[in-house]
Design a protein around this motif. Structure first.
Motif, PDB file in Angstrom:
ATOM      1  N   ALA A 259     -12.282  59.403  51.293  1.00 30.43           N
ATOM      2  CA  ALA A 259     -13.589  60.064  51.262  1.00 30.43           C
ATOM      3  C   ALA A 259     -13.938  60.719  52.591  1.00 30.43           C
ATOM      4  O   ALA A 259     -14.947  61.417  52.677  1.00 30.43           O
ATOM      5  N   SER A 260     -13.121  60.520  53.619  1.00 32.13           N
ATOM      6  CA  SER A 260     -13.312  61.250  54.875  1.00 32.13           C
ATOM      7  C   SER A 260     -12.849  62.699  54.742  1.00 32.13           C
ATOM      8  O   SER A 260     -13.189  63.544  55.583  1.00 32.13           O
ATOM      9  N   PHE A 261     -12.069  62.979  53.688  1.00 34.79           N
ATOM     10  CA  PHE A 261     -11.492  64.314  53.502  1.00 34.79           C
ATOM     11  C   PHE A 261     -11.842  64.944  52.157  1.00 34.79           C
ATOM     12  O   PHE A 261     -11.957  66.166  52.072  1.00 34.79           O
ATOM     13  N   TYR A 262     -11.991  64.107  51.125  1.00 36.18           N
ATOM     14  CA  TYR A 262     -12.114  64.626  49.769  1.00 36.18           C
ATOM     15  C   TYR A 262     -13.344  64.040  49.075  1.00 36.18           C
ATOM     16  O   TYR A 262     -13.823  62.974  49.424  1.00 36.18           O
ATOM     17  N   VAL A 263     -13.818  64.751  48.052  1.00 36.25           N
ATOM     18  CA  VAL A 263     -14.994  64.294  47.329  1.00 36.25           C
ATOM     19  C   VAL A 263     -14.623  63.245  46.285  1.00 36.25           C
ATOM     20  O   VAL A 263     -13.466  63.067  45.932  1.00 36.25           O
ATOM     21  N   ASN A 264     -15.638  62.550  45.809  1.00 42.92           N
ATOM     22  CA  ASN A 264     -15.572  61.605  44.702  1.00 42.92           C
ATOM     23  C   ASN A 264     -14.820  60.327  45.035  1.00 42.92           C
ATOM     24  O   ASN A 264     -14.467  59.561  44.140  1.00 42.92           O
TER      25      ASN A 264
ATOM     26  N   THR B 106     -19.531  59.203  51.067  1.00 41.03           N
ATOM     27  CA  THR B 106     -18.708  60.344  51.452  1.00 41.03           C
ATOM     28  C   THR B 106     -19.215  60.967  52.746  1.00 41.03           C
ATOM     29  O   THR B 106     -18.433  61.287  53.647  1.00 41.03           O
ATOM     30  N   ALA B 107     -20.519  61.117  52.857  1.00 42.77           N
ATOM     31  CA  ALA B 107     -21.079  61.684  54.094  1.00 42.77           C
ATOM     32  C   ALA B 107     -20.813  60.768  55.275  1.00 42.77           C
ATOM     33  O   ALA B 107     -20.490  61.241  56.385  1.00 42.77           O
ATOM     34  N   SER B 108     -20.925  59.456  55.071  1.00 42.05           N
ATOM     35  CA  SER B 108     -20.690  58.522  56.180  1.00 42.05           C
ATOM     36  C   SER B 108     -19.253  58.561  56.643  1.00 42.05           C
ATOM     37  O   SER B 108     -18.968  58.491  57.844  1.00 42.05           O
ATOM     38  N   LYS B 109     -18.317  58.681  55.704  1.00 42.07           N
ATOM     39  CA  LYS B 109     -16.909  58.694  56.092  1.00 42.07           C
ATOM     40  C   LYS B 109     -16.488  60.037  56.673  1.00 42.07           C
ATOM     41  O   LYS B 109     -15.608  60.101  57.539  1.00 42.07           O
ATOM     42  N   HIS B 110     -17.101  61.118  56.226  1.00 45.14           N
ATOM     43  CA  HIS B 110     -16.892  62.388  56.914  1.00 45.14           C
ATOM     44  C   HIS B 110     -17.413  62.287  58.352  1.00 45.14           C
ATOM     45  O   HIS B 110     -16.805  62.815  59.291  1.00 45.14           O
ATOM     46  N   ALA B 111     -18.542  61.612  58.524  1.00 47.51           N
ATOM     47  CA  ALA B 111     -19.092  61.423  59.869  1.00 47.51           C
ATOM     48  C   ALA B 111     -18.142  60.612  60.736  1.00 47.51           C
ATOM     49  O   ALA B 111     -17.974  60.900  61.929  1.00 47.51           O
ATOM     50  N   CYS B 112     -17.515  59.602  60.156  1.00 50.95           N
ATOM     51  CA  CYS B 112     -16.563  58.777  60.920  1.00 50.95           C
ATOM     52  C   CYS B 112     -15.357  59.604  61.367  1.00 50.95           C
ATOM     53  O   CYS B 112     -14.833  59.402  62.467  1.00 50.95           O
ATOM     54  N   LEU B 113     -14.915  60.513  60.511  1.00 52.51           N
ATOM     55  CA  LEU B 113     -13.810  61.387  60.897  1.00 52.51           C
ATOM     56  C   LEU B 113     -14.203  62.249  62.093  1.00 52.51           C
ATOM     57  O   LEU B 113     -13.442  62.379  63.062  1.00 52.51           O
ATOM     58  N   GLY B 114     -15.390  62.812  62.051  1.00 54.07           N
ATOM     59  CA  GLY B 114     -15.867  63.597  63.188  1.00 54.07           C
ATOM     60  C   GLY B 114     -16.044  62.755  64.427  1.00 54.07           C
ATOM     61  O   GLY B 114     -15.735  63.194  65.544  1.00 54.07           O
TER      62      GLY B 114
ATOM     63  N   GLY C  84      -1.513  59.827  48.054  1.00 53.61           N
ATOM     64  CA  GLY C  84      -1.268  61.244  47.810  1.00 53.61           C
ATOM     65  C   GLY C  84      -2.429  61.994  47.202  1.00 53.61           C
ATOM     66  O   GLY C  84      -2.237  63.049  46.586  1.00 53.61           O
ATOM     67  N   ILE C  85      -3.648  61.480  47.392  1.00 51.44           N
ATOM     68  CA  ILE C  85      -4.818  62.148  46.821  1.00 51.44           C
ATOM     69  C   ILE C  85      -4.913  63.599  47.303  1.00 51.44           C
ATOM     70  O   ILE C  85      -5.316  64.496  46.563  1.00 51.44           O
ATOM     71  N   GLY C  86      -4.526  63.838  48.537  1.00 51.82           N
ATOM     72  CA  GLY C  86      -4.645  65.178  49.094  1.00 51.82           C
ATOM     73  C   GLY C  86      -3.791  66.225  48.405  1.00 51.82           C
ATOM     74  O   GLY C  86      -4.092  67.418  48.486  1.00 51.82           O
ATOM     75  N   VAL C  87      -2.721  65.825  47.725  1.00 49.29           N
ATOM     76  CA  VAL C  87      -1.880  66.799  47.021  1.00 49.29           C
ATOM     77  C   VAL C  87      -2.162  66.810  45.524  1.00 49.29           C
ATOM     78  O   VAL C  87      -1.590  67.614  44.790  1.00 49.29           O
ATOM     79  N   ARG C  88      -3.058  65.947  45.078  1.00 43.78           N
ATOM     80  CA  ARG C  88      -3.344  65.843  43.647  1.00 43.78           C
ATOM     81  C   ARG C  88      -4.305  66.919  43.173  1.00 43.78           C
ATOM     82  O   ARG C  88      -4.204  67.436  42.062  1.00 43.78           O
TER      83      ARG C  88
END
Length: 278
Positions: free
Chosen positions: A149-154, A161-169, A263-267
């Motif tokens: 959820a740091s990279f992809y939705v759902n 999702t917003a919190s994990k995107h924040a953690c990536l940043g 492999g969620i990123g390639v799905r």
């Protein structure tokens, strides 16, 4: 075990009483490290100690990652007990059980946002603030538990999702700010069979994601990810943490997230749109 990748290291792991945090603690111990585990549940911390082959290399601190004093105490006790701090694993978190915006009232959104972000984001930042001085001394590292959820939705609802995107940043920003002395990286995990809980503000504090795995039967379709038959055991996700903690194995690596998500990123997206039910 002798001759492990983390022989002689001293680590602090937040949220280490269960799930991926406990699995990382046990793996670090097996790789030769001494480990301080911070968690809110004293009985679970005692279980971690009881399972350790060498109790002289494990220490526990009971407390909440939202409390700066507790985190400073954990860092100091790590240094007092083991002489230094080489690695901080910022890990404690809560999941929102994919509670969509359209299923949240304004009041629920207000209170749940504060809880999810205070644990998932502020808890990481406070841990880094408590630890960075000691990590500079050892040219150590921070490893953050991220998520698909740091990279992809759902991978969660809007709060998670917003919190994990924040953690990536946050991971990337701290990698810049603490270079060249401290490396900062992350492990973006996929779905695991853990005791991950939800926000108390949404009455989900007693709900465990492990219950969802327990309900899966032999006829349950596999998850829609390329490695759909991969393990959901947290222990099988610990390798990237060891790699990123080790100076010898990842010395030039900082600001990087290892995706351990099947492999969620390639799905691509499993569904064309999330709002077809509206």
């Amino acid at each position: 075990m002798s001759g492990g990748w983390l022989e002689g290291y001293a680590a602090l792991i937040t949220g280490g009483g269960s799930g991926i945090g406990r699995a990382v603690a046990e793996r670090f111990l097996a790789e030769g490290a001494s480990v301080t585990v911070l968690g809110r549940d004293r009985s679970r911390l005692e279980e971690v100690v009881d399972s350790a082959a060498d109790r002289s290399r494990i220490h526990t601190v009971t407390g909440d990652v939202r409390d700066s004093d507790t985190l400073h105490t954990a860092v100091q006790e790590t240094v007092d007990r083991f002489g230094k701090l080489d690695t901080l694993v910022a890990n404690a978190g809560v999941w929102d059980y994919q509670r969509q915006l359209t299923r949240l009232t304004a009041d629920e959104l207000d209170t749940a946002f504060d809880e999810v972000f205070s644990v998932n984001v502020k808890g990481y930042l406070l841990a880094a603030e408590a630890a960075w001085r000691e990590l500079v001394k050892t040219r150590g590292s921070i490893v953050m538990t991220l998520s698909n959820a740091s990279f992809y939705v759902n991978g969660g609802g809007p709060l998670y999702t917003a919190s994990k995107h924040a953690c990536l940043g946050l991971m990337r920003e701290l990698a810049y700010e603490l270079a060249p002395k401290v490396r900062v990286n992350g492990v973006a995990c996929g779905g695991m069979n853990t005791d991950l809980r939800g926000p108390r503000s949404l009455s989900l504090a007693d709900r465990s994601i492990a219950a969802s795995f327990a309900r899966r039967g032999p006829d349950t379709p596999p998850p829609p990810i390329p490695l759909h038959d991969s393990s959901t055991d947290p222990r099988d996700f610990t390798g990237p943490y060891v790699l990123l903690a080790s100076r010898a194995q990842s010395g030039p690596v900082t600001g990087h997230a290892i995706n351990a998500d099947g492999g969620i990123g390639v799905r691509g997206f499993a569904h064309a749109a999330g709002g077809d039910h509206l």
